[in-house]
Design a protein around this motif. Structure first.
Motif: not given
Lengths: 207, 282
Positions: B156-174
């Motif tokens: 619910x808090x929706x906070x993630x570290x770098x490893x959880x986002x490793x498959x997402x492009x910088x554009x998607x993260x942005x």
């Protein structure tokens, strides 16, 4: 943003607890719901068993078999056992699958009888069921079978299971069976393989 | 001290048979290194001095070794867009079938169970927004459920570290995350607000049934941990929670066919999934 914001109510629940009488409903959905509501309840043993005897819908049969298996007693197993002689392959398979998930304590008694069943096919299926028992118990039952079994194919089924879960206690029974069936090369081979595997997996003393 | 001798071909075969019977996972000689590493780890952890003594321990399930062993062979960490071939299948095939002849005002319902700390249900939301041309035409309800309430709170808090986002492009993260610093990102409130999180145990019908019926269920890498009887109950619960014709996606090492005959196997270009028959058979 097209996604729905949270906080909305989920759709109304489907199904619900149903009385045993609903097992005789003309609606398969009602019978399914009833079977699931009674699942694992010892007092529903008779109702579930009676329903299984006449149920034609494979989905409802599956729920009835799960319900009996979850009761987890020898009585629950005994209710399922007759179905492994069914001419209906799906019912036969369903019964075997349900027996396989039952606790060893519930399965051991009926399995002992099945391993002595007059029908060869039933004894072969019973060998496979022994796989679900703890290794010492499976070894004891299957060694008993190897000592008396007249059919090579049944012995081969037992050897196959012992190759996977047999204890060193099985080695004399495997050897004796191989001597008894010395004229059946495929069985002698299967028994030798089982023995070799058990010997290979016999632990040396841990330090 | 563990015996670091390589497993023999025969030992590998026996271990693979054991693993297959328990989980449906198949490891052949080509995976020898992978298997060897994990066996060595488990032998060290249990103090077994030979493969034979370890295998005896495994077969008797001493001290819950079967669960530990399966854990060693599965990847427990989760991250965004994990097994994205199933997400491709969702938007290329599954939803097309689900919206066929469906009134536009009837919401599409998707369930992620177990959802752990939220990576999967949020991935579904992002994937739909990015990849499904009809995303604006339908209301889509995404529910994430888990037995672990601490995981649900984190989700619910929706906070993630770098490893959880490793498959997402910088554009998607942005586009979908707000950078918090210290290599932490929070998913945007609009996305957080679109996923409902609930506590549910898959083998408790009283907990699964109130969730209603879904068009697609993602139920990945959990059934392998249940005993056989619990797996059957979970399969029946999942069947009830699927709308007729709805789909269920399991982990790539799992097979519903080994658990229950209630579902039909559907093979698509990107994934094999299981479907609740449109009409009850029988």
């Amino acid at each position: 943003m097209p996604l729905i914001r949270k906080g909305g109510d989920a759709p109304a629940p489907t199904g619900g607890d149903e009385p045993a009488g609903k097992l005789r409903s003309t609606s398969p959905d009602e019978r399914w719901a009833a079977a699931r509501a009674l699942s694992g309840r010892p007092e529903a043993l008779a109702s579930l068993t009676a329903a299984l005897a006449t149920e034609q819908d494979p989905r409802v049969r599956e729920a009835l078999l799960t319900g009996l298996a979850r009761i987890g007693t020898p009585q629950g197993a005994a209710a399922i056992v007759p179905l492994i002689r069914s001419d209906d392959a799906s019912l036969r398979t369903g019964a075997i699958d349900a027996l396989r998930v039952m606790p060893a304590a519930a399965l051991a008694g009926p399995l002992d009888s099945l391993l002595s069943d007059p029908e060869t096919d039933v004894r072969i299926l019973a060998c496979d069921l022994a796989r679900a028992l703890p290794a010492p118990q499976a070894t004891r039952l299957l060694c008993g079978l190897l000592a008396r079994e007249p059919e090579a194919n049944v012995c081969a089924a037992a050897a196959d299971v012992l190759a996977e879960c047999g204890e060193p206690d099985a080695l004399p029974a495997l050897a004796a069976c191989a001597e008894r069936f010395v004229q059946v090369p495929f069985l002698v081979f299967a028994l030798r393989v089982a023995g070799d595997r058990i010997r290979a997996q016999t632990p040396v003393q841990d330090g | 001290m563990a015996d670091a001798q390589p497993v023999t071909e025969e030992e590998l075969r026996r271990l693979s048979e054991f693993l297959y019977r328990r989980t449906g996972m198949i490891f052949t000689e080509t995976k020898r290194y992978y298997v060897q590493r994990r066996i060595t780890d488990r032998m060290e952890a249990t103090g077994a001095t030979s493969f034979a003594s370890y295998f005896a321990r495994l077969r008797s399930d001493a001290a819950g070794e079967v669960e530990q062993f399966i854990n060693a062979f599965t990847v427990n960490e989760t991250y965004f867009y994990r097994e994205d071939h199933q997400l491709r299948c969702l938007t290329q095939d599954l939803l097309a079938e689900r919206v066929e002849r469906r009134p536009r005002d009837r919401a599409i319902r998707i369930w992620s169970v177990p959802c752990s700390t939220g990576e999967e249900p949020y991935s579904i939301a992002l994937w739909l927004l990015e990849n499904w041309a009809q995303v604006d035409a339908y209301d889509i309800e995404i529910v994430g459920s888990d037995i672990d309430t601490r995981a649900l709170k984190a989700a619910s808090e929706g906070v993630f570290g770098k490893r959880a986002l490793m498959r997402l492009s910088p554009e998607l993260i942005g586009r979908y995350f707000e950078e918090l610093g210290d290599e932490q990102w929070r998913i945007l409130d609009d996305i957080r607000g679109s996923v409902r999180f609930t506590a549910a145990n898959l083998v408790e019908t009283a907990e699964t049934r109130p969730h209603g019926q879904f068009d697609v269920i993602f139920c990945r890498n959990v059934l392998i941990y249940f005993d056989d009887a619990s797996r059957r109950v979970a399969a029946e619960n999942l069947y009830e929670n699927l709308a007729p014709g709805g789909f269920i996606c399991l982990g790539h090492t799992e097979s519903m066919s080994r658990i229950s005959p209630l579902f039909e196997v559907r093979r698509f270009d990107d994934a094999i999934v299981y479907q609740r028959p449109r009409a009850a058979h029988g």
